[in-house]
Design a protein around this motif. Structure first.
Motif, PDB file in Angstrom:
ATOM      1  N   ASP A 157       0.808  -1.297   0.122  1.00 27.02           N
ATOM      2  CA  ASP A 157      -0.113  -0.103   0.209  1.00 27.02           C
ATOM      3  C   ASP A 157       0.833   1.310   0.061  1.00 27.02           C
ATOM      4  OD1 ASP A 157      -2.617  -1.667  -0.066  1.00 27.02           O
ATOM      5  OD2 ASP A 157      -2.342  -1.612   2.193  1.00 27.02           O
ATOM      6  N   ILE A 158       1.928   1.171   0.114  1.00 27.00           N
ATOM      7  CA  ILE A 158       2.947   2.187   0.139  1.00 27.00           C
ATOM      8  C   ILE A 158       2.967   3.143  -1.101  1.00 27.00           C
ATOM      9  CG2 ILE A 158       5.361   3.088  -0.027  1.00 27.00           C
ATOM     10  CD1 ILE A 158       6.090   1.019   1.994  1.00 27.00           C
ATOM     11  N   PRO A 159       2.729   2.737  -2.402  1.00 33.83           N
ATOM     12  CA  PRO A 159       2.795   3.612  -3.402  1.00 33.83           C
ATOM     13  C   PRO A 159       1.488   4.326  -3.489  1.00 33.83           C
ATOM     14  CG  PRO A 159       3.550   1.582  -4.118  1.00 33.83           C
ATOM     15  CD  PRO A 159       3.002   1.427  -2.722  1.00 33.83           C
ATOM     16  N   THR A 160       0.189   3.834  -2.999  1.00 29.35           N
ATOM     17  CA  THR A 160      -0.944   4.459  -3.046  1.00 29.35           C
ATOM     18  C   THR A 160      -1.078   5.550  -1.825  1.00 29.35           C
ATOM     19  OG1 THR A 160      -2.131   2.242  -3.717  1.00 29.35           O
ATOM     20  CG2 THR A 160      -3.517   4.001  -2.547  1.00 29.35           C
ATOM     21  N   ARG A 161      -0.503   4.988  -0.831  1.00 25.33           N
ATOM     22  CA  ARG A 161      -0.573   5.989   0.487  1.00 25.33           C
ATOM     23  C   ARG A 161       0.410   7.443   0.016  1.00 25.33           C
ATOM     24  NH1 ARG A 161       1.370   2.418   5.107  1.00 25.33           N
ATOM     25  NH2 ARG A 161       0.961   4.142   6.451  1.00 25.33           N
ATOM     26  N   LEU A 162       1.476   7.020  -0.616  1.00 28.19           N
ATOM     27  CA  LEU A 162       2.381   8.280  -0.968  1.00 28.19           C
ATOM     28  C   LEU A 162       1.470   9.139  -2.073  1.00 28.19           C
ATOM     29  CD1 LEU A 162       4.971   9.611  -0.159  1.00 28.19           C
ATOM     30  CD2 LEU A 162       5.967   8.382  -2.605  1.00 28.19           C
ATOM     31  N   GLY A 163       1.053   8.404  -3.184  1.00 28.45           N
ATOM     32  CA  GLY A 163       0.281   8.967  -4.096  1.00 28.45           C
ATOM     33  C   GLY A 163      -0.838   9.695  -3.771  1.00 28.45           C
ATOM     34  N   GLU A 164      -1.686   9.607  -2.542  1.00 34.41           N
ATOM     35  CA  GLU A 164      -2.555  10.310  -2.130  1.00 34.41           C
ATOM     36  C   GLU A 164      -1.889  11.630  -1.553  1.00 34.41           C
ATOM     37  OE1 GLU A 164      -4.243   7.373   0.815  1.00 34.41           O
ATOM     38  OE2 GLU A 164      -5.407   6.416  -0.964  1.00 34.41           O
ATOM     39  N   LYS A 165      -0.869  11.490  -1.050  1.00 35.75           N
ATOM     40  CA  LYS A 165      -0.251  12.503  -0.372  1.00 35.75           C
ATOM     41  C   LYS A 165      -0.075  13.684  -1.765  1.00 35.75           C
ATOM     42  CE  LYS A 165       2.133  11.180   3.892  1.00 35.75           C
ATOM     43  NZ  LYS A 165       3.486  11.401   4.333  1.00 35.75           N
ATOM     44  N   VAL A 166       0.697  13.128  -2.871  1.00 36.55           N
ATOM     45  CA  VAL A 166       1.131  13.757  -3.742  1.00 36.55           C
ATOM     46  C   VAL A 166       0.065  14.348  -4.550  1.00 36.55           C
ATOM     47  CG1 VAL A 166       2.407  13.660  -5.772  1.00 36.55           C
ATOM     48  CG2 VAL A 166       3.355  12.418  -3.941  1.00 36.55           C
TER      49      VAL A 166
END
Length: 148
Positions: free
Chosen positions: A110-119
């Protein structure tokens, strides 16, 4: 003052700053997993295809083997990978995920999704994905320039 020397006119400054800030944004996620950003990159390569020679991992990450080897040694001490002699060429080292290294894939999914939500709070996904081909060409061109 020369226009070409103004910081605001430097592509390299933007790329460096974006890379540094993105890598930093990953920090809390990696702390949860007990890994570093470079270790995450190695793990992603091995999650795609386990049991790879050190040289192949280095090539995939556009790094020298003398940069990757100490990283792999630390990962081995942490119990994430093992390095075994190659069957055909015993000088070659094959890197294999341990059970702990394999288990991190589930925890990291889930790291890419979680970071993507921030970006995407700052830049739409469509704008980010649109620059990927240009960045790939830039990386390829600069990498070829270093090899020649």
């Amino acid at each position: 003052m020369y226009e070409q020397l103004k910081l605001d006119n430097q592509l390299c400054f933007r790329l460096y700053t974006a890379a540094r800030l993105v890598a930093g944004a990953y920090g809390p996620y990696f702390e949860e997993l007990g890994i570093t950003y470079p270790q995450y990159l190695v793990l992603m390569v091995l999650w795609e295809k386990d049991q790879q020679p050190v040289n192949d991992i280095a090539k995939r990450l556009l790094l020298e083997t003398n940069t990757v080897t100490p990283l792999l040694q630390r990962m081995e001490k942490a119990g994430l990978v093992t390095r075994v002699k190659g069957k055909i060429d015993t000088r070659q080292r094959i890197v294999c995920l341990t059970d702990a290294g394999k288990a991190l894939e589930e925890k990291a999914k889930d790291i890419p999704t979680r970071l993507g939500e921030k970006v995407v709070q700052h830049v739409p996904v469509s704008e980010l994905t649109a620059i990927i081909p240009a960045l790939d060409k830039l990386i390829e061109g600069l990498n070829e320039g270093q090899r020649s």
